[in-house]
Scaffold this motif. Sequence first.
Motif, PDB file in Angstrom:
ATOM      1  N   ILE A  87       0.845  -1.203   0.000  1.00  0.00           N
ATOM      2  CA  ILE A  87       0.000   0.000   0.000  1.00  0.00           C
ATOM      3  C   ILE A  87       0.878   1.250   0.000  1.00  0.00           C
ATOM      4  N   PHE A  88       2.155   1.106   0.399  1.00  0.00           N
ATOM      5  CA  PHE A  88       3.067   2.243   0.377  1.00  0.00           C
ATOM      6  C   PHE A  88       3.163   2.863  -1.017  1.00  0.00           C
ATOM      7  N   ALA A  89       2.803   2.108  -2.055  1.00  0.00           N
ATOM      8  CA  ALA A  89       2.830   2.669  -3.405  1.00  0.00           C
ATOM      9  C   ALA A  89       1.977   3.943  -3.469  1.00  0.00           C
ATOM     10  N   ILE A  90       0.798   3.901  -2.813  1.00  0.00           N
ATOM     11  CA  ILE A  90      -0.091   5.068  -2.831  1.00  0.00           C
ATOM     12  C   ILE A  90       0.532   6.196  -2.002  1.00  0.00           C
ATOM     13  N   THR A  91       1.115   5.816  -0.855  1.00  0.00           N
ATOM     14  CA  THR A  91       1.778   6.795   0.002  1.00  0.00           C
ATOM     15  C   THR A  91       2.855   7.553  -0.766  1.00  0.00           C
ATOM     16  N   TYR A  92       3.688   6.799  -1.518  1.00  0.00           N
ATOM     17  CA  TYR A  92       4.772   7.437  -2.256  1.00  0.00           C
ATOM     18  C   TYR A  92       4.226   8.494  -3.207  1.00  0.00           C
ATOM     19  N   PHE A  93       3.073   8.208  -3.804  1.00  0.00           N
ATOM     20  CA  PHE A  93       2.514   9.186  -4.737  1.00  0.00           C
ATOM     21  C   PHE A  93       2.193  10.491  -4.015  1.00  0.00           C
ATOM     22  N   PHE A  94       1.527  10.386  -2.858  1.00  0.00           N
ATOM     23  CA  PHE A  94       1.184  11.590  -2.098  1.00  0.00           C
ATOM     24  C   PHE A  94       2.437  12.350  -1.681  1.00  0.00           C
ATOM     25  N   VAL A  95       3.431  11.594  -1.223  1.00  0.00           N
ATOM     26  CA  VAL A  95       4.664  12.209  -0.734  1.00  0.00           C
ATOM     27  C   VAL A  95       5.320  13.034  -1.836  1.00  0.00           C
ATOM     28  N   VAL A  96       5.429  12.413  -3.023  1.00  0.00           N
ATOM     29  CA  VAL A  96       6.101  13.100  -4.120  1.00  0.00           C
ATOM     30  C   VAL A  96       5.299  14.329  -4.537  1.00  0.00           C
ATOM     31  N   ALA A  97       3.978  14.199  -4.578  1.00  0.00           N
ATOM     32  CA  ALA A  97       3.158  15.344  -4.965  1.00  0.00           C
ATOM     33  C   ALA A  97       3.316  16.490  -3.970  1.00  0.00           C
ATOM     34  N   PHE A 229      -4.150  -7.463   1.460  1.00  0.00           N
ATOM     35  CA  PHE A 229      -4.133  -6.060   1.034  1.00  0.00           C
ATOM     36  C   PHE A 229      -5.221  -5.242   1.710  1.00  0.00           C
ATOM     37  N   TRP A 230      -6.359  -5.881   2.014  1.00  0.00           N
ATOM     38  CA  TRP A 230      -7.501  -5.061   2.438  1.00  0.00           C
ATOM     39  C   TRP A 230      -7.653  -5.123   3.938  1.00  0.00           C
ATOM     40  N   ASN A 231      -7.087  -4.112   4.602  1.00  0.00           N
ATOM     41  CA  ASN A 231      -7.286  -4.050   6.033  1.00  0.00           C
ATOM     42  C   ASN A 231      -7.639  -2.612   6.329  1.00  0.00           C
ATOM     43  N   PHE A 232      -8.955  -2.303   6.338  1.00  0.00           N
ATOM     44  CA  PHE A 232      -9.362  -0.911   6.477  1.00  0.00           C
ATOM     45  C   PHE A 232      -9.724  -0.594   7.922  1.00  0.00           C
ATOM     46  N   ASP A 233      -9.075  -1.260   8.879  1.00  0.00           N
ATOM     47  CA  ASP A 233      -9.345  -0.995  10.281  1.00  0.00           C
ATOM     48  C   ASP A 233      -8.859   0.408  10.635  1.00  0.00           C
ATOM     49  N   PRO A 234      -9.735   1.322  11.057  1.00  0.00           N
ATOM     50  CA  PRO A 234      -9.279   2.698  11.306  1.00  0.00           C
ATOM     51  C   PRO A 234      -8.504   2.862  12.612  1.00  0.00           C
ATOM     52  N   HIS A 240       0.199  -1.952  10.816  1.00  0.00           N
ATOM     53  CA  HIS A 240       0.037  -1.589   9.411  1.00  0.00           C
ATOM     54  C   HIS A 240      -1.401  -1.845   9.002  1.00  0.00           C
ATOM     55  N   THR A 241      -2.166  -0.797   8.758  1.00  0.00           N
ATOM     56  CA  THR A 241      -3.456  -0.973   8.098  1.00  0.00           C
ATOM     57  C   THR A 241      -3.459   0.009   6.942  1.00  0.00           C
ATOM     58  N   PHE A 242      -4.488  -0.025   6.127  1.00  0.00           N
ATOM     59  CA  PHE A 242      -4.572   0.900   5.002  1.00  0.00           C
ATOM     60  C   PHE A 242      -4.383   2.331   5.489  1.00  0.00           C
ATOM     61  N   TRP A 243      -5.056   2.702   6.581  1.00  0.00           N
ATOM     62  CA  TRP A 243      -5.025   4.093   7.029  1.00  0.00           C
ATOM     63  C   TRP A 243      -3.690   4.465   7.658  1.00  0.00           C
ATOM     64  N   THR A 244      -3.126   3.564   8.483  1.00  0.00           N
ATOM     65  CA  THR A 244      -1.825   3.922   9.076  1.00  0.00           C
ATOM     66  C   THR A 244      -0.796   4.135   7.978  1.00  0.00           C
ATOM     67  N   ILE A 246      -1.312   4.967   4.741  1.00  0.00           N
ATOM     68  CA  ILE A 246      -1.553   6.158   3.924  1.00  0.00           C
ATOM     69  C   ILE A 246      -1.288   7.435   4.716  1.00  0.00           C
ATOM     70  N   ILE A 247      -1.859   7.537   5.918  1.00  0.00           N
ATOM     71  CA  ILE A 247      -1.735   8.805   6.655  1.00  0.00           C
ATOM     72  C   ILE A 247      -0.377   8.882   7.341  1.00  0.00           C
ATOM     73  N   GLY A 248      -0.078   7.893   8.178  1.00  0.00           N
ATOM     74  CA  GLY A 248       1.195   7.907   8.898  1.00  0.00           C
ATOM     75  C   GLY A 248       2.372   7.868   7.950  1.00  0.00           C
ATOM     76  N   GLY A 249       2.284   7.004   6.953  1.00  0.00           N
ATOM     77  CA  GLY A 249       3.387   6.860   6.002  1.00  0.00           C
ATOM     78  C   GLY A 249       3.648   8.152   5.249  1.00  0.00           C
ATOM     79  N   THR A 250       2.564   8.867   4.889  1.00  0.00           N
ATOM     80  CA  THR A 250       2.759  10.112   4.141  1.00  0.00           C
ATOM     81  C   THR A 250       3.527  11.126   4.973  1.00  0.00           C
ATOM     82  N   PHE A 251       3.187  11.259   6.243  1.00  0.00           N
ATOM     83  CA  PHE A 251       3.912  12.208   7.085  1.00  0.00           C
ATOM     84  C   PHE A 251       5.365  11.767   7.271  1.00  0.00           C
ATOM     85  N   THR A 252       5.545  10.472   7.558  1.00  0.00           N
ATOM     86  CA  THR A 252       6.899   9.979   7.809  1.00  0.00           C
ATOM     87  C   THR A 252       7.799  10.227   6.610  1.00  0.00           C
TER      88      THR A 252
END
Length: 611
Positions: A87-97, A229-234, A240-244, A246-252
């Motif tokens: 899922i870090f693939a999506i994070t990387y996109f946000f980070v670069v943007a 892949f699908w762990n949408f536990d908030p 590691h879940t989808f949200w951690t 995407i959100i945590g990874g983007t900041f880190t």
Amino acid sequence: MDAPRGIGTFVVWDYVVFAGMLLISAAIGIYYAFAGGGQQTSKDFLMGGRRMTAVPVALSLTASFMSAVTVLGTPSEVYRFGAIFSIFAITYFFVVAISAEVFLPVFYKLGITSTYEYLELRFNKCVRLCGTVLFVVQTILYTGIVIYAPALALNQVTGFDLWGAVVATGVVCTFYCTLGGLKAVIWTDVFQVGIMVAGFASVIIQATVIQGGISTIVNDCYNGGRLNFWNFDPNPLQRHTFWTIIIGGTFTWTSIYGVNQSQVQRYISCKSRFQAKMSLYINLLGLWAILVCSVLCGLALYSRYHDCDPWTAKKVSAPDQLMPYLVLDILQDFPGLPGLFVACAYSGTLSTVSSSINALAAVTVEDLIKPHFRSLSERSLSWISQGMSVLFGALCIGMAALASLMGALLQAALSIFGMVGGPLLGLFALGILVPFANSIGALVGLMAGFAVSLWVGIGAQLYPPLPERTMPLSLETYGCNSTYNVTNWVTTTEMPFSTSAFQIHNAERTPLMDNWYSLSYLYFSTLGTLVTVFMGMLISLPTGGRKQNVDRRFLLTKEDFLSNFDIFKKKKHILSYKSHPVEDSGTDNPAFNHIELNFPDQSGKMSGTRL
């Protein structure tokens, strides 16, 4: 499957391949020391003379963050916790943007060498010093770990000489950084990305052949629950879940890509702002490629050992060693290929270390030496920069020696650096995005963010979260035809970076521990950033933040975003620099082009660069 066959060892060819990689890296350094008249000014040495193009810079950005920690760590992460890591693939996109659209425009139009110069321009000297000191300490510690960790893992599996490897990598790195400056760092990184991809590819291809096709690997992983892949536990406590991610990874990661000197220094060295943005977006492709490779390696690792886990069966002593173990297991009939893999892990290390050394030299010269010794000529600054490179190279090797003594503190240090990144990112975000923030607010915010993230981070070290938070997947050993049967495998799978040295055992679990200290490690950085920004805003308002008059150039403005579209409008305009006033930061960065077109000797006339 002939499991009992002994595992391979290193042969002459492997050492030849490894030495070849080091030699080519050194040769690139020598070439850039003399090519194009050498390193005349400190600007040439630290910033490649601002004449780099997008593709090499992009590859270099990719290389420097894919250290050996990635090469050895990600596959074992996937092996133990499943493929949700992708899922870090999506994070990387946000980070670069975010890096390209928020941080890059401001840094580029100011034309700074050290990102911490910005802190002085926007706040004051004190804030700049805090930033610089945090960065230098963080980077030296981190680099020592990056040199030592892979050497240890490879040494225990392949018998590759430990100190030989540490000293060789340190010396070669220091050598080409000192001789060739940033240009050499960037071009060696390009070569090292090639090596890393080759190393990964050889493992993936051979594993696929041995396991009998990709379908077998995918089936094994599916049956072992590795394709989660699908762990949408908030819940923010789950590791590691989808949200951690995407959100945590983007900041880190934004704290690494957007404001870390070793990255910013590279994309600022591009010819024009368009090239700088391109380099970030091309680098995104590189990040994705390496992520895909390492996740595939992790799945191949699981498929190969799904019924006989070498870690539980005590064949390797740490999860990091699974990858080298696999390499020697499947590539032992091909002399030279295990060497290629070790070269792959080490080129990851080399690229990270070299970028750190160059960044440390830049920060020291710009932030600590230039302000105090104003009389120095460019030539002597260039010599000082080279001296600094040698000094920091030696310091990093020394840190690696320290890391070997600290063993368990190793990973603690690593996660403490996750904690430093957050508040720093918050500090820059305050400066760029909040027009009314002032220096008092910035300092208080930095301290508050730092305190909170240290508190959580150290708490998590002392009282590691329970396995139901980290959710390691099961590993089996029933397929091992060994004499003793290990079925009761213990869940020693805590935090990725928690260590058993100073955990406080069998203490009562209090609600504080179970909720606050069990926060996913990816949120440390998020917490630090948000606390810093929030406190900074709160304190700035009553202390006269609204009254101060901030120069527009230090903020992110509408024009910065709209100028992305200038490339369609200003095609004819680019050739005539005289028509641009210097203040206008259009597609190119005229402050520099003026200089580079009109005055060949860029000594006394650095009008746009020294602010």
